[in-house]
Motif scaffolding. Structure first.
Motif, PDB file in Angstrom:
ATOM      1  N   ASN A  40       0.856  -1.185   0.000  1.00  0.00           N
ATOM      2  CA  ASN A  40       0.000   0.000   0.000  1.00  0.00           C
ATOM      3  C   ASN A  40       0.891   1.234   0.000  1.00  0.00           C
ATOM      4  O   ASN A  40       0.748   2.120   0.830  1.00  0.00           O
ATOM      5  CB  ASN A  40      -0.905   0.022   1.235  1.00  0.00           C
ATOM      6  CG  ASN A  40      -1.909  -1.084   1.227  1.00  0.00           C
ATOM      7  OD1 ASN A  40      -2.148  -1.706   0.199  1.00  0.00           O
ATOM      8  ND2 ASN A  40      -2.500  -1.364   2.358  1.00  0.00           N
ATOM      9  N   ASP A  41       1.818   1.270  -0.914  1.00  0.00           N
ATOM     10  CA  ASP A  41       2.794   2.352  -1.010  1.00  0.00           C
ATOM     11  C   ASP A  41       3.381   2.297  -2.408  1.00  0.00           C
ATOM     12  O   ASP A  41       2.650   2.263  -3.380  1.00  0.00           O
ATOM     13  CB  ASP A  41       3.858   2.179   0.090  1.00  0.00           C
ATOM     14  CG  ASP A  41       4.691   3.438   0.327  1.00  0.00           C
ATOM     15  OD1 ASP A  41       4.537   4.412  -0.430  1.00  0.00           O
ATOM     16  OD2 ASP A  41       5.494   3.451   1.263  1.00  0.00           O
ATOM     17  N   ARG A  42       4.677   2.217  -2.511  1.00  0.00           N
ATOM     18  CA  ARG A  42       5.350   2.139  -3.812  1.00  0.00           C
ATOM     19  C   ARG A  42       6.334   0.979  -3.773  1.00  0.00           C
ATOM     20  O   ARG A  42       6.716   0.510  -2.693  1.00  0.00           O
ATOM     21  CB  ARG A  42       6.065   3.450  -4.121  1.00  0.00           C
ATOM     22  CG  ARG A  42       7.186   3.745  -3.160  1.00  0.00           C
ATOM     23  CD  ARG A  42       7.704   5.186  -3.281  1.00  0.00           C
ATOM     24  NE  ARG A  42       8.791   5.422  -2.366  1.00  0.00           N
ATOM     25  CZ  ARG A  42       8.711   5.490  -1.044  1.00  0.00           C
ATOM     26  NH1 ARG A  42       7.551   5.331  -0.464  1.00  0.00           N
ATOM     27  NH2 ARG A  42       9.753   5.708  -0.300  1.00  0.00           N
ATOM     28  N   LEU A  43       6.742   0.519  -4.939  1.00  0.00           N
ATOM     29  CA  LEU A  43       7.740  -0.549  -4.995  1.00  0.00           C
ATOM     30  C   LEU A  43       8.989  -0.121  -4.243  1.00  0.00           C
ATOM     31  O   LEU A  43       9.415   1.027  -4.336  1.00  0.00           O
ATOM     32  CB  LEU A  43       8.106  -0.867  -6.445  1.00  0.00           C
ATOM     33  CG  LEU A  43       7.069  -1.648  -7.239  1.00  0.00           C
ATOM     34  CD1 LEU A  43       7.489  -1.764  -8.692  1.00  0.00           C
ATOM     35  CD2 LEU A  43       6.845  -3.019  -6.650  1.00  0.00           C
ATOM     36  N   GLY A  44       9.558  -1.044  -3.491  1.00  0.00           N
ATOM     37  CA  GLY A  44      10.789  -0.757  -2.776  1.00  0.00           C
ATOM     38  C   GLY A  44      10.611  -0.038  -1.455  1.00  0.00           C
ATOM     39  O   GLY A  44      11.591   0.274  -0.791  1.00  0.00           O
ATOM     40  N   SER A  45       9.379   0.223  -1.053  1.00  0.00           N
ATOM     41  CA  SER A  45       9.141   0.918   0.218  1.00  0.00           C
ATOM     42  C   SER A  45       9.681   0.096   1.379  1.00  0.00           C
ATOM     43  O   SER A  45       9.445  -1.110   1.470  1.00  0.00           O
ATOM     44  CB  SER A  45       7.646   1.156   0.418  1.00  0.00           C
ATOM     45  OG  SER A  45       7.400   1.645   1.715  1.00  0.00           O
ATOM     46  N   LEU A  46      10.385   0.735   2.280  1.00  0.00           N
ATOM     47  CA  LEU A  46      10.913   0.064   3.462  1.00  0.00           C
ATOM     48  C   LEU A  46       9.877  -0.009   4.582  1.00  0.00           C
ATOM     49  O   LEU A  46      10.117  -0.619   5.615  1.00  0.00           O
ATOM     50  CB  LEU A  46      12.170   0.782   3.947  1.00  0.00           C
ATOM     51  CG  LEU A  46      13.318   0.817   2.935  1.00  0.00           C
ATOM     52  CD1 LEU A  46      14.488   1.625   3.486  1.00  0.00           C
ATOM     53  CD2 LEU A  46      13.755  -0.580   2.544  1.00  0.00           C
TER      54      LEU A  46
END
Length: 145
Positions: free
Chosen positions: A16-22
């Motif tokens: 529920n964010d962007r690719l690669g979000s930590l």
């Protein structure tokens, strides 16, 4: 903000964010569970994917990013499972799409948490999409002159 990412072939999980979000270490778990499924045939893939979507494992505490001050650490941890259950928030449905050379090949969904509700075959929707008339192409832009 909209981002466009060109991805090489592989397995990706979108939080529920962007690719690669930590902020979502559960995505690593999703990819870890999905990788062995990539070589399965559809009949084997279906139950294995249902189990993946129903996974309740939580990453180690050291991997869970700190949440807002008002969010208890225990609840923050529960939100990092693939299938989430809390008193006021949780996984309400799931979908599995298989995309092949002809486009959408299979679509399954559950109208409930995947740990409690079996995926149902939505071949009717796949067929309807295949049989739908193609949208007219947008006119090409031309330069004056």
């Amino acid at each position: 903000r909209i981002e466009l990412a060109v991805l090489p072939p592989g397995i990706y999980a979108l939080p529920n964010d962007r690719l690669g979000s930590l902020e979502f270490p559960k995505i690593d778990r999703a990819v870890e569970l999905a990788e062995p499924l990539a070589t399965l045939g559809w009949s084997e893939l279906r139950p294995a994917a249902q189990a993946m979507l129903a996974d309740h494992a939580v990453p180690p505490a050291a991997r869970i990013p700190p949440g807002p001050a008002w969010l208890p650490a225990e609840l923050s941890a529960k939100l990092q499972a693939i299938c989430v259950h809390t008193p006021s928030y949780g996984t309400r449905s799931s979908s599995l799409l298989a995309i092949g050379p002809r486009g959408l090949e299979h679509y399954l969904d559950s109208d409930g948490p995947p740990c409690q509700t079996a995926l149902r075959d939505r071949g009717d929707l796949v067929a309807a999409l295949r049989d739908a008339p193609a949208a007219p192409a947008a006119p090409a832009a031309t330069e004056p002159g």
